[in-house]
Design a protein around this motif. Structure first.
Motif, PDB file in Angstrom:
ATOM      1  N   GLY A 148     -28.984  -7.772  18.493  1.00  0.00           N
ATOM      2  CA  GLY A 148     -29.831  -8.672  18.576  1.00  0.00           C
ATOM      3  C   GLY A 148     -29.430 -10.281  18.453  1.00  0.00           C
ATOM      4  O   GLY A 148     -29.600 -11.107  18.552  1.00  0.00           O
ATOM      5  N   ASN A 149     -27.919  -9.953  17.754  1.00  0.00           N
ATOM      6  CA  ASN A 149     -27.833 -11.314  16.396  1.00  0.00           C
ATOM      7  C   ASN A 149     -26.984 -11.874  18.197  1.00  0.00           C
ATOM      8  O   ASN A 149     -27.051 -12.700  18.398  1.00  0.00           O
ATOM      9  CB  ASN A 149     -26.178 -11.297  15.792  1.00  0.00           C
ATOM     10  N   LEU A 150     -26.114 -11.119  19.175  1.00  0.00           N
ATOM     11  CA  LEU A 150     -25.081 -12.103  20.158  1.00  0.00           C
ATOM     12  C   LEU A 150     -26.899 -12.938  20.824  1.00  0.00           C
ATOM     13  O   LEU A 150     -26.735 -12.835  21.896  1.00  0.00           O
ATOM     14  CB  LEU A 150     -24.774 -11.111  21.336  1.00  0.00           C
ATOM     15  N   LEU A 151     -27.981 -11.297  21.659  1.00  0.00           N
ATOM     16  CA  LEU A 151     -28.695 -12.392  22.510  1.00  0.00           C
ATOM     17  C   LEU A 151     -29.757 -13.442  22.577  1.00  0.00           C
ATOM     18  O   LEU A 151     -29.865 -13.954  22.945  1.00  0.00           O
ATOM     19  CB  LEU A 151     -29.521 -10.731  23.388  1.00  0.00           C
ATOM     20  N   GLY A 152     -29.845 -13.432  20.892  1.00  0.00           N
ATOM     21  CA  GLY A 152     -30.284 -14.390  20.486  1.00  0.00           C
ATOM     22  C   GLY A 152     -32.023 -14.582  21.378  1.00  0.00           C
ATOM     23  O   GLY A 152     -32.330 -13.186  20.356  1.00  0.00           O
ATOM     24  N   THR A 153     -32.828 -15.815  21.299  1.00  0.00           N
ATOM     25  CA  THR A 153     -33.773 -15.433  21.531  1.00  0.00           C
ATOM     26  C   THR A 153     -34.075 -14.141  22.854  1.00  0.00           C
ATOM     27  O   THR A 153     -35.508 -14.033  23.416  1.00  0.00           O
ATOM     28  CB  THR A 153     -34.049 -16.951  22.235  1.00  0.00           C
ATOM     29  N   HIS A 154     -33.557 -14.472  23.508  1.00  0.00           N
ATOM     30  CA  HIS A 154     -33.473 -13.254  24.781  1.00  0.00           C
ATOM     31  C   HIS A 154     -33.320 -11.787  24.275  1.00  0.00           C
ATOM     32  O   HIS A 154     -33.477 -10.357  25.296  1.00  0.00           O
ATOM     33  CB  HIS A 154     -31.909 -13.306  25.919  1.00  0.00           C
ATOM     34  N   TRP A 155     -33.455 -10.681  22.805  1.00  0.00           N
ATOM     35  CA  TRP A 155     -32.503 -10.197  22.444  1.00  0.00           C
ATOM     36  C   TRP A 155     -34.321  -9.298  23.221  1.00  0.00           C
ATOM     37  O   TRP A 155     -34.267  -7.925  23.629  1.00  0.00           O
ATOM     38  CB  TRP A 155     -33.379 -10.233  20.905  1.00  0.00           C
ATOM     39  N   GLN A 156     -35.008  -9.259  23.300  1.00  0.00           N
ATOM     40  CA  GLN A 156     -36.723  -8.576  23.074  1.00  0.00           C
ATOM     41  C   GLN A 156     -36.718  -7.451  25.036  1.00  0.00           C
ATOM     42  O   GLN A 156     -36.543  -6.330  25.056  1.00  0.00           O
ATOM     43  CB  GLN A 156     -37.369  -9.205  23.449  1.00  0.00           C
ATOM     44  N   GLY A 157     -35.703  -8.946  25.678  1.00  0.00           N
ATOM     45  CA  GLY A 157     -36.708  -8.001  26.736  1.00  0.00           C
ATOM     46  C   GLY A 157     -34.953  -7.387  27.551  1.00  0.00           C
ATOM     47  O   GLY A 157     -35.552  -6.452  28.793  1.00  0.00           O
ATOM     48  N   ILE A 158     -33.993  -7.837  27.094  1.00  0.00           N
ATOM     49  CA  ILE A 158     -32.216  -6.577  27.228  1.00  0.00           C
ATOM     50  C   ILE A 158     -32.523  -5.225  26.683  1.00  0.00           C
ATOM     51  O   ILE A 158     -32.725  -4.174  27.163  1.00  0.00           O
ATOM     52  CB  ILE A 158     -31.669  -7.961  26.694  1.00  0.00           C
ATOM     53  N   ILE A 159     -33.070  -5.832  25.296  1.00  0.00           N
ATOM     54  CA  ILE A 159     -33.467  -4.281  24.641  1.00  0.00           C
ATOM     55  C   ILE A 159     -34.744  -3.588  24.982  1.00  0.00           C
ATOM     56  O   ILE A 159     -34.145  -2.498  25.505  1.00  0.00           O
ATOM     57  CB  ILE A 159     -33.426  -4.538  23.391  1.00  0.00           C
ATOM     58  N   ALA A 160     -35.745  -4.153  25.227  1.00  0.00           N
ATOM     59  CA  ALA A 160     -36.384  -3.458  26.047  1.00  0.00           C
ATOM     60  C   ALA A 160     -36.416  -3.022  27.780  1.00  0.00           C
ATOM     61  O   ALA A 160     -36.692  -2.135  27.846  1.00  0.00           O
ATOM     62  CB  ALA A 160     -37.925  -4.296  26.480  1.00  0.00           C
ATOM     63  N   LEU A 161     -35.129  -3.428  27.816  1.00  0.00           N
ATOM     64  CA  LEU A 161     -34.536  -2.997  28.936  1.00  0.00           C
ATOM     65  C   LEU A 161     -33.529  -1.545  28.842  1.00  0.00           C
ATOM     66  O   LEU A 161     -34.163  -0.363  29.378  1.00  0.00           O
ATOM     67  CB  LEU A 161     -33.853  -3.299  29.944  1.00  0.00           C
ATOM     68  N   LEU A 162     -32.757  -1.452  28.288  1.00  0.00           N
ATOM     69  CA  LEU A 162     -32.262  -0.743  27.392  1.00  0.00           C
ATOM     70  C   LEU A 162     -33.043   0.180  26.430  1.00  0.00           C
ATOM     71  O   LEU A 162     -31.808   1.576  27.429  1.00  0.00           O
ATOM     72  CB  LEU A 162     -31.040  -1.794  26.000  1.00  0.00           C
ATOM     73  N   HIS A 163     -33.881  -0.019  26.062  1.00  0.00           N
ATOM     74  CA  HIS A 163     -34.683   1.509  25.836  1.00  0.00           C
ATOM     75  C   HIS A 163     -35.041   2.035  26.845  1.00  0.00           C
ATOM     76  O   HIS A 163     -35.379   3.620  27.051  1.00  0.00           O
ATOM     77  CB  HIS A 163     -35.870   0.944  24.997  1.00  0.00           C
ATOM     78  N   ARG A 164     -35.369   1.924  27.795  1.00  0.00           N
ATOM     79  CA  ARG A 164     -35.980   2.477  28.912  1.00  0.00           C
ATOM     80  C   ARG A 164     -34.456   3.507  29.433  1.00  0.00           C
ATOM     81  O   ARG A 164     -34.862   4.665  29.446  1.00  0.00           O
ATOM     82  CB  ARG A 164     -36.540   1.306  29.743  1.00  0.00           C
ATOM     83  N   TYR A 165     -33.774   2.975  29.411  1.00  0.00           N
ATOM     84  CA  TYR A 165     -32.896   3.572  29.818  1.00  0.00           C
ATOM     85  C   TYR A 165     -32.102   4.600  29.137  1.00  0.00           C
ATOM     86  O   TYR A 165     -31.604   5.530  29.470  1.00  0.00           O
ATOM     87  CB  TYR A 165     -31.343   2.888  30.752  1.00  0.00           C
ATOM     88  N   LEU A 166     -32.621   4.545  27.869  1.00  0.00           N
ATOM     89  CA  LEU A 166     -31.637   5.296  26.871  1.00  0.00           C
ATOM     90  C   LEU A 166     -33.047   6.328  26.873  1.00  0.00           C
ATOM     91  O   LEU A 166     -32.191   7.733  26.572  1.00  0.00           O
ATOM     92  CB  LEU A 166     -31.593   4.434  25.623  1.00  0.00           C
ATOM     93  N   SER A 167     -33.982   6.097  26.784  1.00  0.00           N
ATOM     94  CA  SER A 167     -35.039   7.229  26.235  1.00  0.00           C
ATOM     95  C   SER A 167     -34.992   7.979  28.096  1.00  0.00           C
ATOM     96  O   SER A 167     -35.230   9.477  27.870  1.00  0.00           O
ATOM     97  CB  SER A 167     -36.663   6.748  27.481  1.00  0.00           C
ATOM     98  N   ARG A 168     -34.629   7.637  29.572  1.00  0.00           N
ATOM     99  CA  ARG A 168     -34.314   8.313  30.212  1.00  0.00           C
ATOM    100  C   ARG A 168     -32.973   9.459  30.044  1.00  0.00           C
ATOM    101  O   ARG A 168     -32.679  10.282  30.626  1.00  0.00           O
ATOM    102  CB  ARG A 168     -34.010   7.756  31.438  1.00  0.00           C
ATOM    103  N   GLY A 169     -32.025   8.961  29.576  1.00  0.00           N
ATOM    104  CA  GLY A 169     -30.378   9.271  28.746  1.00  0.00           C
ATOM    105  C   GLY A 169     -30.580  10.533  28.078  1.00  0.00           C
ATOM    106  O   GLY A 169     -30.370  11.231  28.048  1.00  0.00           O
ATOM    107  N   GLY A 170     -31.839  10.307  27.019  1.00  0.00           N
ATOM    108  CA  GLY A 170     -32.304  11.029  26.271  1.00  0.00           C
ATOM    109  C   GLY A 170     -33.146  11.906  26.641  1.00  0.00           C
ATOM    110  O   GLY A 170     -32.307  13.891  26.689  1.00  0.00           O
ATOM    111  N   ILE A 171     -33.033  12.037  28.156  1.00  0.00           N
ATOM    112  CA  ILE A 171     -34.253  13.939  28.846  1.00  0.00           C
ATOM    113  C   ILE A 171     -33.280  14.392  29.366  1.00  0.00           C
ATOM    114  O   ILE A 171     -32.473  14.842  29.404  1.00  0.00           O
ATOM    115  CB  ILE A 171     -35.675  12.887  29.828  1.00  0.00           C
TER     116      ILE A 171
END
Length: 205
Positions: A158-181
């Protein structure tokens, strides 16, 4: 979830460290909180000077640690008897429960650290650690390490991504959720393999 997400982000913005601690503590118990978004947003707040990076990391790690330990003790209080009561709804019989408990005692603690990074899976690990009465001292150490690594990862992002944090984290969250499955399936496969191997050994004897 969008309305809840906005409310939680507003709570972090206004109450900062104690808001972060409270939200993550409840999130780790199983309350539907977008944990990765919360931490990434907090990391973004450190990049604009609204929050201090070290304090943010400390309170995020502490909140995650407290939540995981509360989950452990809730699971330990409910115990395996609770699992027996809900077993019919999970399509589990007594033998499967005994095998799952024995398997988790042997391998489950290895998943505590990595489980933090997969939404949903971390809650299973925490509750079942308590239900199976995994050694608490070992659980405390591993859950503490996991909390620190997990918090450091997303707050730094979040610190490094700055104002782009939301879009990148949303994408990462999606892949982590699939990874959890995938991870859950992998755990299931290992469980079935060890169960069948134990059965084979029993027949041979």
């Amino acid at each position: 979830m969008y309305g809840l997400e906005q409310y939680l982000l507003s709570m972090i913005y206004h109450y900062r460290y104690w808001g972060l601690f409270t939200v993550l503590s409840f999130g780790m118990i199983g309350v539907p909180v977008p944990d990765e978004f919360i931490m990434a947003f907090s990391g973004f707040q450190t990049s604009i000077g609204h929050m201090n990076f070290v304090k943010t990391l400390f309170f995020a790690s502490l909140g995650s640690f407290v939540g995981m330990n509360l989950s452990y003790w809730i699971g330990r209080s409910l115990g395996i008897p609770f699992l027996h009561r809900i077993a019919p709804f999970l399509h589990m019989n007594e033998n499967k429960i005994r095998r799952a408990e024995g398997w988790f005692q042997r391998f489950g603690d290895r998943l505590i650290v990595i489980g933090y990074f997969f939404p949903g899976f971390r809650h299973f690990v925490a509750y079942f650690s308590g239900m199976s009465e995994l050694n608490y001292a070992r659980y405390t150490i591993l859950s503490g390490i996991g909390a620190l690594l997990w918090s450091t990862t997303f707050i730094t992002l979040g610190n490094l991504l700055g104002t782009h944090w939301q879009g990148i984290i949303a994408l990462l969250h999606r892949y982590l959720s699939r990874g959890g499955i995938i991870l859950a399936l992998f755990v299931g496969i290992i469980y079935l393999y060890t169960s069948n191997r134990n059965k084979a050994k029993t027949h041979e004897e």
